[in-house]
Design a protein around this motif. Structure first.
Motif, PDB file in Angstrom:
ATOM      1  N   SER A  69       0.840  -1.213   0.000  1.00 17.84           N
ATOM      2  CA  SER A  69       0.000   0.000   0.000  1.00 17.84           C
ATOM      3  C   SER A  69       0.872   1.259   0.000  1.00 17.84           C
ATOM      4  CB  SER A  69      -0.970   0.003   1.189  1.00 17.84           C
ATOM      5  OG  SER A  69      -0.331   0.422   2.387  1.00 17.84           O
ATOM      6  N   GLU A  72       2.085   1.549  -3.612  1.00 18.74           N
ATOM      7  CA  GLU A  72       1.030   2.030  -4.529  1.00 18.74           C
ATOM      8  C   GLU A  72       0.761   3.517  -4.338  1.00 18.74           C
ATOM      9  OE1 GLU A  72      -2.177  -0.660  -3.690  1.00 18.74           O
ATOM     10  OE2 GLU A  72      -1.000  -2.359  -4.485  1.00 18.74           O
ATOM     11  N   ARG A  73       0.712   3.957  -3.083  1.00 22.85           N
ATOM     12  CA  ARG A  73       0.471   5.382  -2.842  1.00 22.85           C
ATOM     13  C   ARG A  73       1.615   6.235  -3.401  1.00 22.85           C
ATOM     14  NH1 ARG A  73      -3.108   5.523   2.709  1.00 22.85           N
ATOM     15  NH2 ARG A  73      -3.761   3.389   2.374  1.00 22.85           N
ATOM     16  N   SER A  74       2.843   5.742  -3.246  1.00 24.17           N
ATOM     17  CA  SER A  74       3.980   6.494  -3.797  1.00 24.17           C
ATOM     18  C   SER A  74       3.890   6.565  -5.315  1.00 24.17           C
ATOM     19  CB  SER A  74       5.297   5.830  -3.398  1.00 24.17           C
ATOM     20  OG  SER A  74       5.636   6.149  -2.079  1.00 24.17           O
ATOM     21  N   ARG A  76       1.284   6.504  -7.091  1.00 20.10           N
ATOM     22  CA  ARG A  76       0.203   7.426  -7.459  1.00 20.10           C
ATOM     23  C   ARG A  76       0.592   8.885  -7.224  1.00 20.10           C
ATOM     24  NH1 ARG A  76      -4.069   6.072  -3.742  1.00 20.10           N
ATOM     25  NH2 ARG A  76      -3.582   3.855  -3.622  1.00 20.10           N
ATOM     26  N   GLY A  79      -0.422  10.203  -0.747  1.00 19.39           N
ATOM     27  CA  GLY A  79      -1.629   9.763  -0.036  1.00 19.39           C
ATOM     28  C   GLY A  79      -1.407   9.802   1.460  1.00 19.39           C
ATOM     29  N   TYR A  81      -1.930   8.476   5.466  1.00 14.27           N
ATOM     30  CA  TYR A  81      -2.261   7.384   6.392  1.00 14.27           C
ATOM     31  C   TYR A  81      -2.989   7.942   7.606  1.00 14.27           C
ATOM     32  CZ  TYR A  81       0.119   3.720   3.886  1.00 14.27           C
ATOM     33  OH  TYR A  81       0.466   2.794   2.945  1.00 14.27           O
ATOM     34  N   GLU A  86       2.107  11.061   5.943  1.00 13.64           N
ATOM     35  CA  GLU A  86       1.669  10.964   4.558  1.00 13.64           C
ATOM     36  C   GLU A  86       2.830  10.640   3.618  1.00 13.64           C
ATOM     37  OE1 GLU A  86       0.926  15.409   4.293  1.00 13.64           O
ATOM     38  OE2 GLU A  86       0.866  14.916   2.174  1.00 13.64           O
ATOM     39  N   VAL A  87       2.435  10.134   2.452  1.00 16.28           N
ATOM     40  CA  VAL A  87       3.360   9.621   1.446  1.00 16.28           C
ATOM     41  C   VAL A  87       3.467  10.626   0.314  1.00 16.28           C
ATOM     42  CG1 VAL A  87       3.477   7.806  -0.322  1.00 16.28           C
ATOM     43  CG2 VAL A  87       2.777   7.214   2.000  1.00 16.28           C
ATOM     44  N   TYR A  92       8.208   5.587  -0.707  1.00 13.52           N
ATOM     45  CA  TYR A  92       8.486   4.146  -0.719  1.00 13.52           C
ATOM     46  C   TYR A  92       9.971   3.887  -0.953  1.00 13.52           C
ATOM     47  CZ  TYR A  92       8.410  -0.784  -2.034  1.00 13.52           C
ATOM     48  OH  TYR A  92       8.663  -2.123  -2.105  1.00 13.52           O
TER      49      TYR A  92
END
Ligand SMILES: [Zn+2]
Length: 350
Positions: A69, A72-74, A76, A79, A81, A86-87, A92
Motif C-alpha cells: 500500500s 502504490e500510494r507512492s 500514485r 496519499g 495514512y 503521509e506519502v 516508498y
C-alpha cells in the motif's frame, strides 16, 4: 575507528505537507554540521550509500499488503495514512533504502569492515506497527535490523536503547514476547506526549516478560535524570542481559528546545548518553553498535546532535555547544522514585 554514515539523496526527497516538522531540512542540517567539521576528510568516516532492503526481510516485521500500500500510494504520487503521516512520490523508495541501509550497516559491522554506524535516514521508523504507518514512520528500520541480526547472523541477544522523546511503540510491540531483544525506552511520560504508551508496567509478555524496560520520564527531565537512569537502570540491565549487539533509536527531540516535546536534555547530556552507550558496547559487544535516526525537530539541534554522535562513534574529541538547562528538583525526585520502582519490579534487576 571506522564509522559508517548511511545516507541517500532519496532521504531528503520524501516530504510530507509544507511546514511539517519531520522535514528534509533535518538531514540537511546534520550533513552540514558534519561536513563543516571536516569529518569526511580522513577521519575514518565513510559515507555509505545504502541498497534497498529485500522485501522478505521487511515481511518479518510488517504485513505484505501494508508494504504494497505504501508502494502504490507512492506510485500514485501521494496519499495520507493519518493526519500527520503521509506519502509522496519518493516515500516508498526512501523507506526501503532506509531499512536497507540499516541492514548494510549491521552487516558491515558483523563482517568487521566498520566498527559502528549511524543510519542518518528519513523516514524514521520506531512508531511503525505491523500494519500501520504512524507518527511519521512507515517501516520500522531498527526492528528490521534486529530481526536480520537474529535470523541471518544467528545472534541471540540484541539490546535496543530508544532515547527519542517519544515512546518507540512499534519496536516494543514487535519484540514484546521475545527474550532475544531487550527493548529499553527512555521517553517523555505517555500521559503528556504521543503516542501515549511506554509505562513502567509494560515489561513484555510470555517468554519476553522482563525484556521490555520503560523509563517514562517526567516532563522537564534532563541531564541529571538521564545520568541516573543510565547508572541505576540501563547499565545494570545491560550487565544482566549481556547483549551481543546494541542498536540505538536516537531522537534529538529529547533536547530542551525541541518544538514538539517537553524534556530537558542539553547537547552535553546527549554526549554523556552516547559516551555511556559506547562504554556498554565496549564491555559486552566488542564495540558493535549502530544508531538509527528517529526524531528531532529543532533544525540546529539536529545538526549539533548528529555531529556530536559521529564524533563519539569516531572516538575523537566532541565539539562543545553553549546550550544550558537545569532540571527542577521535582523532576529529579520523580526520576529517583521511578528508578526505585523499576529496580524493584524489573525481572532483569531482581
Ligand atoms: Zn520523537
Amino acid at each position: 575507528m571506522v564509522t559508517d554514515l548511511v545516507y541517500h539523496e532519496s532521504f531528503v526527497k520524501h516530504e510530507m505537507s509544507i511546514g511539517h516538522p519531520e522535514s528534509p531540512d533535518r538531514l540537511r542540517s546534520a550533513m552540514r554540521y558534519i561536513n563543516d567539521r571536516g569529518l569526511f576528510e580522513g577521519s575514518g568516516l565513510t559515507l555509505l550509500n545504502p541498497t534497498p532492503v529485500k522485501l522478505e526481510e521487511v515481511y518479518q516485521i510488517h504485513g505484505e499488503r501494508y508494504l504494497q500500500s505504501i508502494k502504490e500510494r507512492s506510485e500514485r504520487g501521494g496519499g495520507f495514512y493519518t493526519l500527520d503521516t503521509e506519502v509522496n512520490a519518493h516515500t516508498y523508495n526512501a523507506a526501503i533504502l532506509a531499512a536497507g541501509g540499516g541492514i548494510n550497516a549491521v552487516d558491515r559491522i558483523m563482517m568487521g569492515i566498520s566498527d559502528n554506524a549511524f543510519v542518518l535516514c528519513r523516514p524514521p521508523g520506531h512508531h511503525a506497527e505491523y500494519e500501520r504507518a504512524f507518527g511519521f514512520c512507515f517501516i520500522n528500520n531498527i526492528a528490521v535490523a534486529a530481526s536480520h541480526l537474529i535470523q541471518q547472523h544467528g545472534l541471540n541477544r540484541i539490546m535496543i536503547v530508544d532515547y527519542d522523546a517519544h515512546h518507540g511503540n512499534g519496536t516494543q510491540n514487535t519484540f514484546y514476547s521475545s527474550p532475544q531483544v531487550l527493548y529499553v525506552g527512555l521517553h517523555q511520560d505517555g500521559r503528556s506526549l504521543f503516542p501515549g504508551s511506554g509505562f513502567p508496567d509494560e515489561m513484555g509478555e510470555g517468554k519476553g516478560f522482563g525484556y521490555t524496560v520503560n523509563l517514562a520520564m517526567y516532563p522537564g527531565a534532563g541531564d541529571v535524570s538521564y545520568n541516573l537512569a543510565f547508572t541505576d537502570v540501563i547499565e545494570p540491565v545491560a550487565s544482566a542481559f549481556k547483549p551481543e549487539f546494541i542498536l540505538v533509536s536516537v531522537g534529538f527531540d529529547s533536547h530542551y528546545n525541541d518544538p514538539l516535546t517537553s524534556l530537558g536534555l542539553t547537547s552535553s547530556g546527549f554526549r554523556m548518553i552516547n559516551s555511556k552507550l559506547s562504554e556498554i558496547a565496549s564491555a559486552y559487544t566488542s564495540g558493535k553498535i549502530a544508531y538509527f535516526l528517529e526524531g528531532g525537530y529543532n533544525i540546529e539541534t539536529m545538526g549539533m546532535g548528529a555531529l556530536n554522535l559521529v564524533e563519539e562513534l569516531l572516538g575523537i574529541s566532541t565539539t562543545a555547544f553553549d546550550d544550558s538547562y537545569s532540571e527542577s528538583n521535582t523532576c529529579t525526585e520523580y526520576t529517583k522514585a521511578l528508578i526505585d520502582r523499576i529496580r524493584s519490579t524489573a525481572p532483569l534487576l531482581l
